[in-house]
Design an enzyme around this catalytic site. Structure first.
Site, PDB file in Angstrom:
ATOM      1  N   SER A 165       0.853  -1.200   0.000  1.00  3.64           N
ATOM      2  CA  SER A 165       0.000   0.000   0.000  1.00  3.64           C
ATOM      3  C   SER A 165       0.878   1.236   0.000  1.00  3.64           C
ATOM      4  O   SER A 165       2.082   1.159   0.273  1.00  3.64           O
ATOM      5  CB  SER A 165      -0.844  -0.044   1.282  1.00  3.64           C
ATOM      6  OG  SER A 165      -1.382   1.222   1.590  1.00  3.64           O
ATOM      7  N   TYR A 221      -3.320  -0.337  10.085  1.00  2.00           N
ATOM      8  CA  TYR A 221      -3.241  -0.701   8.662  1.00  2.00           C
ATOM      9  C   TYR A 221      -1.814  -0.459   8.148  1.00  2.00           C
ATOM     10  O   TYR A 221      -1.230  -1.320   7.480  1.00  2.00           O
ATOM     11  CB  TYR A 221      -4.250   0.150   7.880  1.00  2.00           C
ATOM     12  CG  TYR A 221      -4.335  -0.146   6.405  1.00  2.00           C
ATOM     13  CD1 TYR A 221      -5.080  -1.226   5.934  1.00  2.00           C
ATOM     14  CD2 TYR A 221      -3.681   0.651   5.468  1.00  2.00           C
ATOM     15  CE1 TYR A 221      -5.177  -1.491   4.572  1.00  2.00           C
ATOM     16  CE2 TYR A 221      -3.769   0.395   4.108  1.00  2.00           C
ATOM     17  CZ  TYR A 221      -4.516  -0.683   3.672  1.00  2.00           C
ATOM     18  OH  TYR A 221      -4.609  -0.946   2.320  1.00  2.00           O
TER      19      TYR A 221
END
Ligand SMILES: NC(=O)c1ccc[n+]([C@@H]2O[C@H](COP(=O)([O-])OP(=O)(O)OC[C@H]3O[C@@H](n4cnc5c(N)ncnc54)[C@H](OP(=O)(O)O)[C@@H]3O)[C@@H](O)[C@H]2O)c1
Length: 253
Positions: free
Chosen positions: A145, A158
């Site tokens: 990500s 996250y």
């Protein structure tokens, strides 16, 4: 040496994809099926997997399974090997972002995020690697990500999981690539999916993210097709332990 016209082929390979019912995992599972792989899609919701199979066409199967159930991943590995034999390719796209801020993150929110985003890719791979070793060929593709290297508000769990994915990918390569198994990750920029609904529901925020890229727009699902076929085929035989950012140059500036 592979025929150059065949370099990016996944025809005849068996691929399993977690998160195949939605967003980027669904796109990955579809593109592999349409490129001639036999694909097993995995997610919790059976109905959405059936929808995916109808959309993808090709040779597919589906297994409704919670991949955050770490102790059951050996059973999942057996289950996904039933329809077409043991997988040559595994794509770990199932993911969650609770968006809890650093001050508010709960132990449950932390554990569910790390469990699904980081632990599941490792333990499911661990169960599938013996089959790949036996063939002397395998492809593991993790999902990184922007938050692998950047801190975003509400992204502490996250981001920790996605930074972990980069090191997990390198460590998988160190452990398994001498057996013909490569381990790499794609790092998507901003793509409109269920996961990013909060971002795309705010047009100003979506536009600011697009402006941050070099190309000037956010991602479309098909932007992942080429990078995924590269990482799943013979074309990437000497590429391992890497994170390939597919972010329109977001992290380049
Ligand atoms: N969208 C982006 O812009 C973006 C950017 C960077 C990275 N990523 C990464 O890309 C991956 C895919 O994200 P997405 O945006 O496509 O998300 P999404 O649209 O929310 O899809 C998530 C998928 O994971 C499945 N899933 C969730 N929990 C699961 C569980 N416990 N067991 C099995 N399957 C589970 C969901 O199906 P069920 O709910 O039915 O289980 C669904 O198929 C994630 O790893 C995400 O972190 C996305």
């Amino acid at each position: 040496m592979a025929d150059p016209s065949d370099l990016f082929s996944v025809r005849g390979k068996v691929a399993c994809v977690t998160g195949a019912s939605s967003g980027l995992g669904r796109r990955a599972a579809t593109v592999l099926a349409q490129a001639g792989a036999q694909v097993i899609g995995i997610a919790r919701g059976a109905e959405a997997l059936t929808d995916w199979q109808a959309e993808a066409g090709g040779d597919t199967s589906a297994v409704a399974f919670d991949v955050s159930d770490r102790d059951a991943l050996g059973d999942l590995a057996q289950e996904v090997s039933k329809p077409f034999g043991s997988p040559d390719i595994v794509i770990h796209a199932a993911g969650i972002n609770t968006r809890q801020t650093a001050d508010d993150v709960t132990p449950e929110g932390w554990d569910i995020t790390l469990g699904l985003n980081l632990s599941a890719p490792f333990f499911l791979s661990q169960h599938l690697v013996p089959g790949m070793k036996a063939k002397g060929w395998g492809r593991i593709v993790n999902f990184a990500s922007l938050q692998t290297t950047r801190a975003f508000p509400g992204g502490i769990a996250y981001g920790a999981s996605k930074a972990g994915i980069a090191q997990l990918t390198r460590a998988m390569a160190e452990a398994w690539s001498s057996h013909g198994i490569t381990a790499n990750a794609v790092g998507p920029g901003f793509f409109r999916t269920k996961l990013t609904a909060a971002v795309f529901n705010d047009p100003e925020r979506a536009a600011a993210n697009a402006a941050q890229t070099c190309i000037g727009r956010n991602g479309e699902p098909e932007d992942l097709d080429g990078p995924l076929l590269f990482l799943c085929s013979d074309a990437s035989a000497f590429v391992t332990g890497q994170v390939l950012m597919v972010d329109g140059g977001f992290t380049a500036k």
